[in-house]
Design an enzyme around this catalytic site. Structure first.
Site, mmCIF file in Angstrom:
data_model
loop_
_atom_site.group_PDB
_atom_site.id
_atom_site.type_symbol
_atom_site.label_atom_id
_atom_site.label_comp_id
_atom_site.label_asym_id
_atom_site.label_seq_id
_atom_site.Cartn_x
_atom_site.Cartn_y
_atom_site.Cartn_z
ATOM 1 N N VAL A 1 -3.316 15.291 40.240
ATOM 2 C CA VAL A 1 -3.866 14.386 39.222
ATOM 3 C C VAL A 1 -3.242 13.012 39.436
ATOM 4 O O VAL A 1 -2.026 12.893 39.578
ATOM 5 C CB VAL A 1 -3.546 14.897 37.797
ATOM 6 C CG1 VAL A 1 -4.009 13.896 36.747
ATOM 7 C CG2 VAL A 1 -4.195 16.256 37.559
ATOM 8 N N THR B 1 -11.838 3.303 44.195
ATOM 9 C CA THR B 1 -11.790 3.631 42.762
ATOM 10 C C THR B 1 -12.501 2.519 41.998
ATOM 11 O O THR B 1 -12.513 1.374 42.441
ATOM 12 C CB THR B 1 -10.307 3.686 42.329
ATOM 13 O OG1 THR B 1 -9.706 4.807 42.938
ATOM 14 C CG2 THR B 1 -10.144 3.772 40.819
ATOM 15 N N THR C 1 -5.519 0.364 40.150
ATOM 16 C CA THR C 1 -6.017 1.024 41.357
ATOM 17 C C THR C 1 -4.930 0.990 42.421
ATOM 18 O O THR C 1 -4.038 0.148 42.373
ATOM 19 C CB THR C 1 -7.321 0.362 41.865
ATOM 20 O OG1 THR C 1 -7.618 0.881 43.175
ATOM 21 C CG2 THR C 1 -7.220 -1.158 41.960
ATOM 22 N N GLY C 2 -5.009 1.925 43.367
ATOM 23 C CA GLY C 2 -3.983 2.053 44.401
ATOM 24 C C GLY C 2 -3.291 3.402 44.256
ATOM 25 O O GLY C 2 -3.698 4.221 43.424
ATOM 26 N N GLY D 1 -1.708 6.261 43.009
ATOM 27 C CA GLY D 1 -1.504 6.549 41.599
ATOM 28 C C GLY D 1 -0.100 6.993 41.255
ATOM 29 O O GLY D 1 0.375 6.760 40.139
ATOM 30 N N ASP E 1 -3.176 8.569 38.545
ATOM 31 C CA ASP E 1 -2.891 7.707 37.392
ATOM 32 C C ASP E 1 -4.115 7.436 36.536
ATOM 33 O O ASP E 1 -3.998 7.163 35.338
ATOM 34 C CB ASP E 1 -2.351 6.360 37.886
ATOM 35 C CG ASP E 1 -3.366 5.647 38.786
ATOM 36 O OD1 ASP E 1 -3.869 6.295 39.742
ATOM 37 O OD2 ASP E 1 -3.677 4.470 38.534
HETATM 38 N N1 ASP Z 1 -5.387 5.213 41.665
HETATM 39 C C1 ASP Z 1 -6.203 6.209 42.305
HETATM 40 C C2 ASP Z 1 -5.441 7.507 42.366
HETATM 41 O O1 ASP Z 1 -4.286 7.489 42.754
HETATM 42 C C3 ASP Z 1 -6.642 5.852 43.689
HETATM 43 C C4 ASP Z 1 -7.068 4.419 43.928
HETATM 44 O O2 ASP Z 1 -7.188 3.635 43.010
HETATM 45 O O3 ASP Z 1 -7.308 4.083 45.098
HETATM 46 O O4 ASP Z 1 -6.006 8.525 42.076
#
Ligand code: ASP
Length: 326
Positions: free
Chosen positions: A222, A193, A243-244, A246, A224
């Site tokens: 959907v 991301t 990020t991570g 969501g 975050d």
């Molecule tokens: N936060 C993003 C989501 O969950 C994914 C990511 O940042 O790796 O859509």
């Protein structure tokens, strides 16, 4: 006032061999926005330009290179939020936000998000409606799926199917809960991301985040990223991009909490660390943040092994790293 900009390329674990390219791309994206801010450009324009540079880079999971969902197609989310203040000669007394979810065939979701903010009465458009709006705004039909992402999806899909078969359960019934444990045992899926936070000479802060979500997510999911206050937020006190996974970020209203805690008197670093601690305690979450405060101080940290990021502040050189060393 101090200009500054920080970018991230996703919390997760990068494949060995791809690290130097990711870090160099971070640095290049900061330079795009830095030049604009130094020439008196707005935080909005600088954040957008840096985000577009990262969306166009196929190594990141946003725009070109977005990851595929369980059914093998892309659904992209993006959000841009600008704090109150002066932007392009106009004074705004409240924050402005534009977001899109579930976009399938557009090159730059973050530009569509900005157009939702500026050209409509709405904050967020989804799916077919978002895509129709993008076409009206002049975005050509564009397939963001790269050969690498398709191959990666085929590999994961085969693994998932064989794991489900081994467990002897019909796919339709086991998908929902099996996916979570499957993703945990294949952590290489995470990351990529992109996010940007910028502060301009007027003191306006802009946060922008764009993603394909995560590999094998359920169609229609959907994350975050497009949700203001969750994966993206900007106030006069601080702006941040998450990020991570969501779902954890949404359940914590993470980026809003960071700004609120700065408003209550925490330093930016304390506010980000407090949010990481909370997400660790509550979910053992694989997350990371970048942020900038009202003094133009950038800060980022993460609970994953990697989170490529880069930043500058004032007249400093650009610092770019794969991870914050603990
Ligand atoms: N936060 C993003 C989501 O969950 C994914 C990511 O940042 O790796 O859509």
């Amino acid at each position: 006032m101090t200009i500054s900009l920080i970018v991230h390329g996703g919390a997760g674990s990068w494949r060995p061999g791809s690290e130097s390219e990711a870090v160099a791309s971070m640095s290049a994206a900061v330079e795009v926005g830095r030049k604009m801010l130094a020439a008196g450009g707005s935080a909005l324009d600088a954040a957008l330009a840096s985000a577009v540079a990262l969306e166009d880079n196929p190594i990141f999971n946003a725009g070109t290179g977005a990851v595929l969902n369980l059914d093998g197609f892309v659904e992209m989310d993006a959000c841009i939020m600008v704090s109150p203040g002066e932007c392009a000669g106009e004074a705004f007394s409240t924050a402005r936000i534009g977001a899109v979810t579930g976009l399938q065939r557009v090159k730059n979701p973050i530009i569509v998000a900005k157009q939702v903010m500026e050209e409509t009465d709405h904050v967020m458009l989804t799916g077919d409606g978002a895509q129709r709006f993008a076409r009206v705004m002049g975005h050509a039909d564009y397939d963001p799926i790269t050969a690498d992402r398709r191959a990666d999806w085929q590999d994961k899909r085969a693994k998932l199917e064989s794991e489900l078969e081994l467990r002897g359960q019909p796919e339709t019934e086991s998908r929902q809960f099996k996916l979570r444990s499957f993703l945990k045992t294949h952590p290489e899926f995470a990351g990529g991301t992109i996010g940007v936070v910028a502060r301009d000479a007027q003191g306006v802060i802009c946060a922008a985040t764009s993603t394909g979500g995560y590999t094998m997510k359920l169609p229609g999911r959907v994350g975050d990223t497009p949700l203001p206050g969750c994966g993206t937020y900007a106030s006069l006190f601080a702006g941040s991009s998450a990020t991570g996974t969501g779902e954890y970020v949404i359940r914590s209203l993470a980026c809003r909490q960071i700004s609120d805690n700065v408003e209550r008197g925490m330093t930016l670093a304390q506010a980000v660390e407090a949010m990481l601690d909370q997400l660790g305690r509550d979910f053992d979450a694989d997350v990371g943040f970048i942020a900038i405060d009202a003094n133009g101080v950038p800060y980022g940290n993460h609970r994953t092994r990697d989170m490529p990021h880069a930043y500058f502040s004032g007249t400093s050189a650009i610092v770019a790293k794969m991870r914050v060393e603990k």
